[in-house]
Design an enzyme around this catalytic site. Structure first.
Site, PDB file in Angstrom:
ATOM      1  N   LYS A  65       3.310  29.521  20.438  1.00 36.19           N
ATOM      2  CA  LYS A  65       2.859  30.351  21.559  1.00 36.19           C
ATOM      3  C   LYS A  65       1.612  29.825  22.265  1.00 36.19           C
ATOM      4  O   LYS A  65       1.446  30.027  23.469  1.00 36.19           O
ATOM      5  CB  LYS A  65       2.612  31.792  21.088  1.00 36.19           C
ATOM      6  CG  LYS A  65       3.876  32.535  20.700  1.00 36.19           C
ATOM      7  CD  LYS A  65       3.557  33.991  20.351  1.00 36.19           C
ATOM      8  CE  LYS A  65       4.812  34.749  19.960  1.00 36.19           C
ATOM      9  NZ  LYS A  65       4.542  36.184  19.728  1.00 36.19           N
ATOM     10  N   ASP A 101       4.236  40.369  24.887  1.00 30.51           N
ATOM     11  CA  ASP A 101       3.963  41.002  23.591  1.00 30.51           C
ATOM     12  C   ASP A 101       3.069  42.233  23.740  1.00 30.51           C
ATOM     13  O   ASP A 101       3.400  43.322  23.265  1.00 30.51           O
ATOM     14  CB  ASP A 101       3.301  40.008  22.634  1.00 30.51           C
ATOM     15  CG  ASP A 101       4.277  39.002  22.059  1.00 30.51           C
ATOM     16  OD1 ASP A 101       5.456  39.350  21.886  1.00 30.51           O
ATOM     17  OD2 ASP A 101       3.852  37.871  21.764  1.00 30.51           O
TER      18      ASP A 101
END
Length: 276
Positions: A65, A101
């Site tokens: 990420k 997220d």
């Protein structure tokens, strides 16, 4: 047929293909979603392959990420602030990185919050990648009071100091957080403590929990962690990590297709896979 996928290492356990496939089918979108096992050293080639193969969208999971940011053509401002990307959109050969997220977590939290999130005093437990995404996303939406507790001060204080959004925030040691728990309307547990198989573990004691508060844990295996069980016994409203997982996927789907999918179908698919 459009091709989508998820990259990570490990990746075999991912439930994203099942979840997204159900969403594509329900939405009538002809698409395939697959797992791509990508080692850290192979990430640059994998990102180049997205363009070369015409893959239209990709989810990014651990450990890629953060590293992926430097390989993309454009980064959404929130993802840049968080320092992590979990969603890539291939826009006519230009790869754009987003982070859904934190915003996925916020959407799930709205399901159990009875009034404006901006008015609530919140405590985030942990200072890792998930904590940062949630902390910055809440701050970006105008929440004014978010304190952070963590085993070590340095990482938490760095997360607070680097937040580009205006808010009132302080670091508390775990013992201090336990003592002052009654000051918070929302407790957000972002660590891996309590995850299967260590289901009896809890990041802190909640004796001082305020009646009627919300305790939210981003873990969804098990669906009810130790801290959630304790909170429920004290009369708190509780939430596991399933909503965050499903909403972050739904927001990725929306980035790719321009359409928000059926949340209930995606959630039921994951629940069935979890055996719940």
């Amino acid at each position: 047929m459009a091709l989508y996928g998820v990259i990570g290492d490990p990746i075999a356990h991912s439930m994203s293909p099942l979840m997204h496939t159900s969403a594509f089918q329900e939405s009538g979108v002809e698409a395939t979603y697959v797992k791509f096992h990508v080692k850290k050293e192979d990430l640059p080639q994998a990102i180049h392959g997205i363009k070369a193969l015409g893959i239209q969208g990709v989810n990014v999971t651990v450990p890629h990420k953060e590293q992926v940011i430097g390989l993309l053509d454009e980064i959404d401002p929130l993802a840049e602030a968080i320092g992590a990307v979990n969603t890539i959109v291939n826009e006519n050969g230009k790869l754009i990185g987003y982070n859904t997220d934190g915003l996925g977590y916020v959407e799930g939290l709205k399901n159990i919050a009875d009034d404006q999130l901006e008015t609530k005093a919140m405590l985030v437990i942990g200072a890792g990648g998930a904590a940062r995404a949630i902390y910055y996303s809440l701050a970006s939406l105008g929440v004014k009071r978010i304190d952070v507790t963590n085993r070590t001060a340095e990482r938490a204080e760095k997360m607070i100091a680097s937040c580009p959004f205006a808010l009132n925030s302080a670091f508390l040691a775990l013992e201090e957080a336990e003592t002052n728990l009654h000051h918070y309307d929302v407790i957000i547990q972002t660590t891996s403590i309590g995850m299967f198989p260590h289901i009896e573990d809890s990041p802190l004691t909640i004796k001082q929990l305020k009646p009627g508060s919300i305790v939210s844990d981003i873990i969804y295996n098990p669906l009810e962690t130790s801290i959630l069980k304790q909170a429920e016994e004290k009369g708190a409203r509780t939430q596991n990590g399933l909503d965050m997982f499903v909403y972050q996927g739904a927001l990725s789907f929306e980035k790719w297709t321009g359409t928000f999918p059926s949340y209930s179908i995606m959630k039921n698919t994951v629940l069935q896979q979890l055996g719940g």
